[in-house]
Design a protein around this motif. Structure first.
Motif, short mmCIF file in Angstrom:
data_model
loop_
_atom_site.label_atom_id
_atom_site.label_comp_id
_atom_site.label_asym_id
_atom_site.label_seq_id
_atom_site.Cartn_x
_atom_site.Cartn_y
_atom_site.Cartn_z
N GLU A 113 3.63 21.10 1.45
CA GLU A 113 4.40 20.84 -0.09
C GLU A 113 5.20 19.79 -0.36
OE1 GLU A 113 4.15 23.27 2.52
OE2 GLU A 113 2.22 24.28 1.33
N ASP A 114 5.63 18.97 0.92
CA ASP A 114 6.40 18.00 0.56
C ASP A 114 5.61 16.57 0.12
OD1 ASP A 114 9.13 16.41 2.38
OD2 ASP A 114 8.62 16.14 0.45
N ALA A 115 5.90 16.52 -1.30
CA ALA A 115 5.11 15.38 -1.75
C ALA A 115 5.67 14.04 -1.47
CB ALA A 115 4.89 15.76 -3.29
N ASP A 116 6.62 13.98 -0.91
CA ASP A 116 7.31 12.65 -0.87
C ASP A 116 6.94 11.96 0.45
OD1 ASP A 116 10.89 11.31 -1.53
OD2 ASP A 116 8.78 10.39 -1.48
N LEU A 120 -3.50 10.44 -1.37
CA LEU A 120 -4.21 9.39 -0.64
C LEU A 120 -3.48 8.84 0.59
CD1 LEU A 120 -6.85 8.09 -0.37
CD2 LEU A 120 -6.34 6.42 -2.12
N LEU A 121 -2.13 8.79 0.27
CA LEU A 121 -1.09 8.01 1.24
C LEU A 121 -0.92 9.08 2.45
CD1 LEU A 121 0.66 5.79 1.74
CD2 LEU A 121 2.58 6.63 0.59
N ARG A 122 -0.68 9.99 2.13
CA ARG A 122 -0.83 11.46 3.07
C ARG A 122 -2.00 11.40 3.93
NH1 ARG A 122 1.79 15.83 4.27
NH2 ARG A 122 3.17 15.81 2.46
N HIS A 123 -3.13 11.03 3.11
CA HIS A 123 -4.50 10.94 4.06
C HIS A 123 -4.39 9.81 5.28
CE1 HIS A 123 -8.86 10.80 4.60
NE2 HIS A 123 -8.79 9.62 4.48
N THR A 135 0.69 -1.16 -0.21
CA THR A 135 0.00 -0.22 -0.08
C THR A 135 0.80 1.21 0.03
OG1 THR A 135 -1.67 -1.23 1.28
CG2 THR A 135 -1.79 1.21 1.30
N VAL A 136 1.81 1.23 0.66
CA VAL A 136 2.82 2.43 0.89
C VAL A 136 3.53 2.41 -0.40
CG1 VAL A 136 4.89 3.31 2.11
CG2 VAL A 136 3.20 2.20 3.47
N GLU A 137 3.74 1.44 -1.14
CA GLU A 137 4.37 1.57 -2.28
C GLU A 137 3.58 2.01 -3.50
OE1 GLU A 137 7.35 1.08 -3.11
OE2 GLU A 137 8.42 0.08 -1.55
N SER A 138 2.33 1.63 -3.46
CA SER A 138 1.40 1.86 -4.71
C SER A 138 0.43 2.87 -4.80
CB SER A 138 0.82 0.71 -5.18
OG SER A 138 0.19 0.05 -4.02
N ALA A 139 -0.08 3.25 -3.39
CA ALA A 139 -0.93 4.38 -3.27
C ALA A 139 -0.59 5.63 -3.76
CB ALA A 139 -1.37 4.55 -1.61
N PRO A 140 -1.43 6.61 -4.22
CA PRO A 140 -1.13 7.84 -4.69
C PRO A 140 -0.69 8.66 -3.59
CG PRO A 140 -3.38 7.14 -5.69
CD PRO A 140 -3.10 6.15 -4.61
N ALA A 141 0.21 9.74 -3.72
CA ALA A 141 0.68 10.49 -2.80
C ALA A 141 -0.28 10.94 -2.13
CB ALA A 141 1.81 11.46 -3.43
N LYS A 157 8.42 8.47 0.69
CA LYS A 157 9.79 8.11 1.33
C LYS A 157 10.06 8.37 2.76
CE LYS A 157 14.69 10.12 0.53
NZ LYS A 157 15.40 11.13 -0.17
N PHE A 158 9.16 9.24 3.41
CA PHE A 158 9.19 9.30 4.75
C PHE A 158 8.74 7.95 5.34
CE2 PHE A 158 6.58 10.36 8.49
CZ PHE A 158 7.43 10.75 9.37
N LEU A 159 7.41 7.60 5.04
CA LEU A 159 7.10 6.23 5.53
C LEU A 159 8.16 5.09 5.59
CD1 LEU A 159 3.26 6.68 4.52
CD2 LEU A 159 4.38 7.29 6.73
#
Length: 520
Positions: free
Chosen positions: A83-86, A63-66, A55-61, A89-91
């Motif tokens: 503003e940090d879309a990555d 949606l992953l933030r949500h 999920t972490v690998e494939s979810a849209p950024a 990488k953080f997770l």
């Protein structure tokens, strides 16, 4: 990170069923609460946490933030800036061990590293990975003591037998109930589970399968409990479905309140006619979607058996009582004669008063315990409630003169009077009622508008963004449109990264329309 809530449950004899909502991957807490309340089993509704490292690998950024922001396992303040879309990488940097997932403990329960202490009966919520849910549906994944209500591969309508002969039949509809998405299966490989990576919703075929399963399992000596993600207070079609299922109780969530709710429609609706009118409007909205999509290419590939299930579900939503005879055969609804309409009105009127609803707060804020004793099914609801400590801190600076002074002062008049902390909405974000869309996401106005395609973005009249209003609360946004049709179309086309979006009902008579505001 969220702390364990304060709960207080009185010890009683007999079976005890713990009911919670929105575990969001914090599955160990299910064991803790079950032990604390001496529960024989757990009923869970809302987002369970069907997520893994893929999920972490494939979810849209977005949606992953949500998912990360609303996870009880993470501190929202530790996440990268908007503003940090990555965020991906953080997770991944925070969870280098591939045997665990930062967003959910589910992989640890699948591997056997952790175990559920009592049987857990759950539906899938609105923020799951549809790929993981489908692996449970195909029996590729299995967790001892975990039963997903509504999955054909599991027990679709499980029966809980309690001491003394009580039998409780669980009926479940997983995912967010969004009318424009009922015929949209998204990235799902099975047509009865709608969704994508990080977002799941109910489908019409899933409703048809539920109706079919219930028809085959009905017994008059059972107590029937309907589990759903959305609150029927916001969607009358779910009330109508519960009536059709002959449910005695509905356990739901989706409102994310700090307190649980216990009610029936007789208590919260001005009149039976008001309810019938609202149900008719929702049925007409479904009819418009059904008429548009029933002959689409997406449905021609379905088997005759699945098409029969679609027709079964559609007929339920199209067969509703009408207020007047001239409305009986209008708006694409199932044709009824006068006698049929009166019979349906009378049956609905009884259920309008008898069917009881429990709307649960998130698990980190409270829960419900159902207890069986002396032939009665009792309820004990607890919650940690609002944080009102700021009232004491700000008492010395309170405005004098009471409400009359507030009404004269344009600043005080629009200042919230409820619990608030820094970061809450300002007076310019005053909530107004109108046709619109609610999304469980805050942030910048550009971000919120970006959830909609350009043709729908142009119809937005106002965006109201509510950030954190008190400790533990979550931001949300309301996007308003000129007409109901524009709002419905925008909801149908909204990006899945917006999460579990829902419709805001049209404005009440006498209330001002939202003015044009925000940036174009």
């Amino acid at each position: 990170m969220s702390s364990k809530p304060h709960v207080s449950v009185l010890p009683v004899q007999g079976s005890r069923i713990l009911c919670v909502a929105d575990a969001r991957g914090n599955l160990s807490m299910l064991n803790e609460l079950a032990k604390e309340h001496n529960a024989t089993c757990v009923i869970h509704i809302g987002t369970f946490g069907f997520l893994d490292n893929e999920t972490v690998e494939s979810a849209p950024a977005g949606l992953l933030r949500h998912l990360a922001f609303f996870s009880p396992k993470l501190d929202p303040t530790s996440l990268p800036s908007e503003e940090d879309a990555d965020i991906r990488k953080f997770l991944k940097s925070q969870s280098p061990d591939t045997s665990t997932c930062l967003l959910s403990e589910l992989p640890e329960f699948i591997s056997g590293a952790k175990r559920l202490a009592v049987p857990v009966y759950t539906i899938w919520g609105s923020s799951e990975d549809v790929r993981v849910v489908e692996k449970f549906a195909s029996s590729e994944l299995h967790v001892p003591n975990l039963h997903i209500v509504g999955l054909a591969s599991d027990t679709p309508c499980p029966l809980i037998t309690c001491p003394g002969g009580l039998k409780i039949r669980l009926l479940g509809l997983g995912g967010a109930f969004i009318v424009p998405k009922l015929l949209d299966h998204g990235a799902s490989m099975t047509s009865s589970i709608g969704g994508m990576v990080g977002a799941t919703w109910s489908t019409l075929l899933g409703v048809g399968e539920l109706l079919c399963n219930v028809r085959d399992t009905y017994a008059v000596d059972e107590i029937r409990v309907f589990l759903c993600h959305n609150s029927p207070l916001k969607e009358e079609l779910l009330c109508h479905l519960a009536h059709t299922l002959r449910a005695d109780y509905v356990i739901c969530g989706g409102l994310h309140f700090f307190y649980g709710l216990s009610f029936n429609h007789f208590a919260v609706t001005p009149s039976f006619e008001t309810y019938v009118s609202a149900l008719g409007q929702r049925s007409a909205a479904f009819a418009a979607v059904w008429q548009r999509l029933r002959h689409s290419n997406d449905l021609t590939s379905l088997t005759p058996q699945k098409l029969e299930l679609l027709d079964l579900a559609a007929n339920i939503f199209l067969t509703v009582p009408r207020l007047k005879d001239e409305e009986i055969n209008g708006n694409g609804l199932v044709k009824l004669n006068h006698a049929e309409n009166e019979a349906l009105r009378n049956t609905t009127a009884v259920l309008f008063q008898r069917l009881w609803y429990f709307n649960l707060p998130d698990m980190t804020h409270g829960n419900l315990v159902l207890s069986w004793k002396n032939g009665r099914l009792g309820s004990e609801m607890s919650s940690e409630g609002f944080d009102l400590s700021n009232r004491k801190r700000g008492a010395g600076n309170a405005p004098r003169g009471g409400w009359k002074e507030r009404e004269r002062d344009p600043v005080l008049k629009n200042t919230p009077t409820g619990p608030a902390e820094p970061g809450s909405a300002s007076s310019k974000d005053h909530i107004v009622e109108g046709p619109g869309v609610w999304v469980p996401v805050g942030g910048s106005e550009d971000l919120i508008r970006g959830f909609f395609p350009p043709e729908h973005r142009a119809n937005i009249t106002q965006v109201v963004i509510k950030m954190k209003s008190m400790k533990g609360s979550k931001p949300f946004s309301m996007i308003f449109f000129d007409t109901e049709e524009q709002a419905d179309a925008a909801l149908a086309a909204i990006d899945a990264a917006a999460g579990s979006a829902s419709r805001i009902k049209k404005e009440r008579k006498g209330r001002p329309r939202p003015g044009r505001g925000g940036r174009g």
